[in-house]
Write a protein that holds these residues in place. Structure first.
Motif, PDB file in Angstrom:
ATOM      1  N   TRP A 191       0.828  -1.208   0.000  1.00 43.98           N
ATOM      2  CA  TRP A 191       0.000   0.000   0.000  1.00 43.98           C
ATOM      3  C   TRP A 191       0.862   1.258   0.000  1.00 43.98           C
ATOM      4  CZ3 TRP A 191      -4.778  -0.116  -1.391  1.00 43.98           C
ATOM      5  CH2 TRP A 191      -5.573  -1.244  -1.131  1.00 43.98           C
ATOM      6  N   TYR A 192       1.916   1.248   0.800  1.00 46.59           N
ATOM      7  CA  TYR A 192       2.780   2.431   0.901  1.00 46.59           C
ATOM      8  C   TYR A 192       3.405   2.786  -0.446  1.00 46.59           C
ATOM      9  CZ  TYR A 192       2.586   1.222   5.905  1.00 46.59           C
ATOM     10  OH  TYR A 192       2.183   0.894   7.171  1.00 46.59           O
ATOM     11  N   VAL A 193       3.932   1.769  -1.132  1.00 49.97           N
ATOM     12  CA  VAL A 193       4.589   2.013  -2.419  1.00 49.97           C
ATOM     13  C   VAL A 193       3.564   2.452  -3.464  1.00 49.97           C
ATOM     14  CG1 VAL A 193       5.831   0.932  -4.334  1.00 49.97           C
ATOM     15  CG2 VAL A 193       6.522   0.464  -1.974  1.00 49.97           C
ATOM     16  N   GLY A 194       2.420   1.773  -3.483  1.00 47.72           N
ATOM     17  CA  GLY A 194       1.393   2.111  -4.461  1.00 47.72           C
ATOM     18  C   GLY A 194       0.844   3.522  -4.273  1.00 47.72           C
ATOM     19  N   LEU A 195       0.416   3.826  -3.051  1.00 43.74           N
ATOM     20  CA  LEU A 195      -0.157   5.143  -2.780  1.00 43.74           C
ATOM     21  C   LEU A 195       0.908   6.238  -2.819  1.00 43.74           C
ATOM     22  CD1 LEU A 195      -2.635   4.205   0.106  1.00 43.74           C
ATOM     23  CD2 LEU A 195      -3.161   4.648  -2.300  1.00 43.74           C
ATOM     24  N   GLY A 196       2.135   5.888  -2.416  1.00 44.47           N
ATOM     25  CA  GLY A 196       3.213   6.876  -2.418  1.00 44.47           C
ATOM     26  C   GLY A 196       3.646   7.274  -3.821  1.00 44.47           C
ATOM     27  N   THR A 197       3.246   6.470  -4.817  1.00 42.98           N
ATOM     28  CA  THR A 197       3.591   6.761  -6.206  1.00 42.98           C
ATOM     29  C   THR A 197       2.613   7.735  -6.848  1.00 42.98           C
ATOM     30  OG1 THR A 197       4.570   4.560  -6.434  1.00 42.98           O
ATOM     31  CG2 THR A 197       4.011   5.684  -8.469  1.00 42.98           C
ATOM     32  N   ILE A 198       1.418   7.857  -6.291  1.00 45.75           N
ATOM     33  CA  ILE A 198       0.377   8.697  -6.896  1.00 45.75           C
ATOM     34  C   ILE A 198       0.793  10.162  -7.047  1.00 45.75           C
ATOM     35  CG2 ILE A 198      -1.969   9.602  -6.607  1.00 45.75           C
ATOM     36  CD1 ILE A 198      -2.743   6.892  -5.414  1.00 45.75           C
ATOM     37  N   PRO A 199       1.340  10.803  -5.999  1.00 51.34           N
ATOM     38  CA  PRO A 199       1.691  12.237  -6.143  1.00 51.34           C
ATOM     39  C   PRO A 199       2.640  12.518  -7.301  1.00 51.34           C
ATOM     40  CG  PRO A 199       1.744  11.597  -3.842  1.00 51.34           C
ATOM     41  CD  PRO A 199       1.597  10.342  -4.630  1.00 51.34           C
ATOM     42  N   VAL A 200       3.737  11.762  -7.413  1.00 49.88           N
ATOM     43  CA  VAL A 200       4.713  12.040  -8.468  1.00 49.88           C
ATOM     44  C   VAL A 200       4.142  11.712  -9.845  1.00 49.88           C
ATOM     45  CG1 VAL A 200       5.837   9.757  -8.465  1.00 49.88           C
ATOM     46  CG2 VAL A 200       7.164  11.797  -9.045  1.00 49.88           C
ATOM     47  N   SER A 201       3.247  10.721  -9.928  1.00 51.24           N
ATOM     48  CA  SER A 201       2.641  10.373 -11.211  1.00 51.24           C
ATOM     49  C   SER A 201       1.729  11.482 -11.705  1.00 51.24           C
ATOM     50  CB  SER A 201       1.839   9.068 -11.080  1.00 51.24           C
ATOM     51  OG  SER A 201       2.670   8.005 -10.676  1.00 51.24           O
ATOM     52  N   VAL A 202       0.914  12.001 -10.806  1.00 54.29           N
ATOM     53  CA  VAL A 202      -0.033  13.069 -11.171  1.00 54.29           C
ATOM     54  C   VAL A 202       0.711  14.343 -11.561  1.00 54.29           C
ATOM     55  CG1 VAL A 202      -1.863  14.576 -10.314  1.00 54.29           C
ATOM     56  CG2 VAL A 202      -1.885  12.139  -9.750  1.00 54.29           C
ATOM     57  N   ILE A 203       1.647  14.750 -10.724  1.00 56.90           N
ATOM     58  CA  ILE A 203       2.387  15.987 -10.991  1.00 56.90           C
ATOM     59  C   ILE A 203       3.276  15.828 -12.215  1.00 56.90           C
ATOM     60  CG2 ILE A 203       4.125  17.571 -10.070  1.00 56.90           C
ATOM     61  CD1 ILE A 203       2.982  17.080  -7.311  1.00 56.90           C
ATOM     62  N   GLY A 204       3.866  14.640 -12.380  1.00 56.40           N
ATOM     63  CA  GLY A 204       4.714  14.400 -13.541  1.00 56.40           C
ATOM     64  C   GLY A 204       3.950  14.525 -14.848  1.00 56.40           C
ATOM     65  N   LEU A 205       2.733  13.973 -14.897  1.00 58.11           N
ATOM     66  CA  LEU A 205       1.912  14.081 -16.101  1.00 58.11           C
ATOM     67  C   LEU A 205       1.449  15.513 -16.325  1.00 58.11           C
ATOM     68  CD1 LEU A 205      -0.307  10.860 -15.914  1.00 58.11           C
ATOM     69  CD2 LEU A 205       1.420  11.399 -17.638  1.00 58.11           C
ATOM     70  N   ALA A 206       1.086  16.204 -15.248  1.00 57.83           N
ATOM     71  CA  ALA A 206       0.577  17.572 -15.362  1.00 57.83           C
ATOM     72  C   ALA A 206       1.641  18.543 -15.877  1.00 57.83           C
ATOM     73  CB  ALA A 206       0.041  18.045 -14.015  1.00 57.83           C
ATOM     74  N   PHE A 207       2.880  18.325 -15.478  1.00 55.77           N
ATOM     75  CA  PHE A 207       3.954  19.261 -15.851  1.00 55.77           C
ATOM     76  C   PHE A 207       4.981  18.634 -16.795  1.00 55.77           C
ATOM     77  CE2 PHE A 207       2.262  20.763 -11.802  1.00 55.77           C
ATOM     78  CZ  PHE A 207       2.051  22.118 -12.079  1.00 55.77           C
ATOM     79  N   ASN A 208       4.558  17.605 -17.526  1.00 53.14           N
ATOM     80  CA  ASN A 208       5.470  16.905 -18.418  1.00 53.14           C
ATOM     81  C   ASN A 208       6.107  17.836 -19.446  1.00 53.14           C
ATOM     82  OD1 ASN A 208       6.587  14.349 -19.560  1.00 53.14           O
ATOM     83  ND2 ASN A 208       5.318  14.916 -21.312  1.00 53.14           N
ATOM     84  N   HIS A 209       5.326  18.800 -19.950  1.00 45.11           N
ATOM     85  CA  HIS A 209       5.835  19.721 -20.975  1.00 45.11           C
ATOM     86  C   HIS A 209       6.932  20.615 -20.433  1.00 45.11           C
ATOM     87  CE1 HIS A 209       2.809  21.933 -18.737  1.00 45.11           C
ATOM     88  NE2 HIS A 209       3.247  23.064 -19.252  1.00 45.11           N
ATOM     89  N   LEU A 210       6.856  20.952 -19.154  1.00 45.99           N
ATOM     90  CA  LEU A 210       7.900  21.774 -18.538  1.00 45.99           C
ATOM     91  C   LEU A 210       9.144  20.950 -18.229  1.00 45.99           C
ATOM     92  CD1 LEU A 210       5.798  23.923 -16.021  1.00 45.99           C
ATOM     93  CD2 LEU A 210       6.761  24.645 -18.215  1.00 45.99           C
ATOM     94  N   ILE A 211       8.923  19.724 -17.755  1.00 47.02           N
ATOM     95  CA  ILE A 211      10.036  18.840 -17.385  1.00 47.02           C
ATOM     96  C   ILE A 211      10.884  18.513 -18.610  1.00 47.02           C
ATOM     97  CG2 ILE A 211      10.638  16.555 -16.484  1.00 47.02           C
ATOM     98  CD1 ILE A 211       7.988  16.717 -14.862  1.00 47.02           C
ATOM     99  N   GLU A 212      10.232  18.286 -19.757  1.00 49.16           N
ATOM    100  CA  GLU A 212      10.952  17.917 -20.968  1.00 49.16           C
ATOM    101  C   GLU A 212      11.450  19.130 -21.750  1.00 49.16           C
ATOM    102  OE1 GLU A 212       8.865  15.208 -23.446  1.00 49.16           O
ATOM    103  OE2 GLU A 212       8.831  13.604 -21.949  1.00 49.16           O
ATOM    104  N   GLY A 213      11.046  20.336 -21.334  1.00 48.95           N
ATOM    105  CA  GLY A 213      11.435  21.532 -22.069  1.00 48.95           C
ATOM    106  C   GLY A 213      12.212  22.538 -21.238  1.00 48.95           C
ATOM    107  N   PRO A 214      11.543  23.589 -20.757  1.00 45.47           N
ATOM    108  CA  PRO A 214      12.214  24.685 -20.043  1.00 45.47           C
ATOM    109  C   PRO A 214      13.036  24.243 -18.833  1.00 45.47           C
ATOM    110  CG  PRO A 214       9.970  25.304 -20.612  1.00 45.47           C
ATOM    111  CD  PRO A 214      10.097  23.855 -20.935  1.00 45.47           C
TER     112      PRO A 214
END
Length: 272
Positions: A89-112
């Motif tokens: 549970w810890y690993v699964g739920l602990g992965t949610i924040p970085v997955s959501v934020i990573g998808l939301a800001f993918n264009h910034l992470i791969e660019g600027p």
């Protein structure tokens, strides 16, 4: 990308993915210093699959035990308090924040965000934060003491790794130290927590291989090399943290960040 470049970048990835010194920063800095073309964020995400395979192989007994116990606990109430079931549970739920934020800001992470000024600042700032965690943390708790609150908090720290130069392992180990876990315990949970996020990120970027956005041969070579070197890095780091502090990595981060700022200010290298 030729064979030599792919091999060097694979070695860099394998050495720096698990040490708290930021693999993404080094995969930007090394090509820039050698006058090579930036391999890109997609290349970085894909060859991380090699280092994740190293984690899977190194911790395969723990991973199999965690997965099987977690599934069994869904129908067996007696197993729900078991560490392995809780860890699932810890690993699964602990992965949610970085997955959501990573998808939301993918264009910034791969660019600027792939700017060496940002990487230099992140290397220094997060290195100093790791130093504070090393000094402030009680370092009394072991993996068996992990609870849902701590697992989610460390998962939140993993989001800092989305800032180039921060380091995934560095961010999560820092979170664990602040919460009072030993260095080895923080590192072990850090490695397990990284698996879903990195695998999902790598698979997401694999589409660019078929689209022609990545060199197939070079990416394959770098991934294999990163696996071999990454496995050795895991074994070394876990043994190192039993008897040594993380200050060595802090000093390295601050020094590298300082040198990078000097080179950028002097115009010896470009930021983008």
């Amino acid at each position: 990308m030729n064979f030599v470049q792919a091999t060097v970048l694979g070695i860099v990835q394998g050495l720096t993915e698990f040490l708290p010194i930021s693999s993404s920063a080094h995969l930007l800095i090394v090509p820039r210093l050698l006058g090579w073309k930036d391999p890109g964020a997609a290349f970085t995400a894909v060859i991380q699959l090699g280092t994740m395979l190293a984690v899977l192989l190194y911790f395969w007994r723990d991973i199999v035990r965690i997965i099987t116990t977690w599934f069994r606990s869904l129908t067996n109430k007696e197993l729900r308090g078991h560490l392995d079931a809780r860890m699932g549970w810890y690993v699964g739920l602990g992965t949610i924040p970085v997955s959501v934020i990573g998808l939301a800001f993918n264009h910034l992470i791969e660019g600027p965000a792939r700017n060496l000024w940002i990487n230099a600042a992140s290397l220094i700032v997060m290195g100093l934060v790791l130093m504070v965690a090393e000094w402030a943390g009680r370092q009394k708790l072991e993996v068996g003491d992990l609870n849902m609150r701590d697992g989610l908090i460390i998962g939140g720290f993993q989001c800092l790794a989305l800032i180039p130069g921060s380091s995934r392992s560095g961010s999560t180990i820092t979170g664990g130290l602040f919460l009072g876990y030993t260095r080895e315990a923080a590192a072990r949970y850090s490695f397990l927590l990284s698996i879903p996020a990195v695998v999902l990120s790598g698979l997401f970027e694999l589409r660019k291989v078929s689209e022609g956005g990545l060199p197939i041969a070079g990416t394959a070579v770098a991934t294999v090399v990163s696996f071999v070197v990454g496995y050795a890095s895991i074994a070394w780091l876990l043994k190192f943290l039993v008897r040594h502090s993380t200050l060595l990595f802090t000093y390295y981060r601050v020094a590298l960040g300082g040198v990078l700022i000097g080179l950028l200010a002097a115009g010896a290298i470009t930021a983008t």
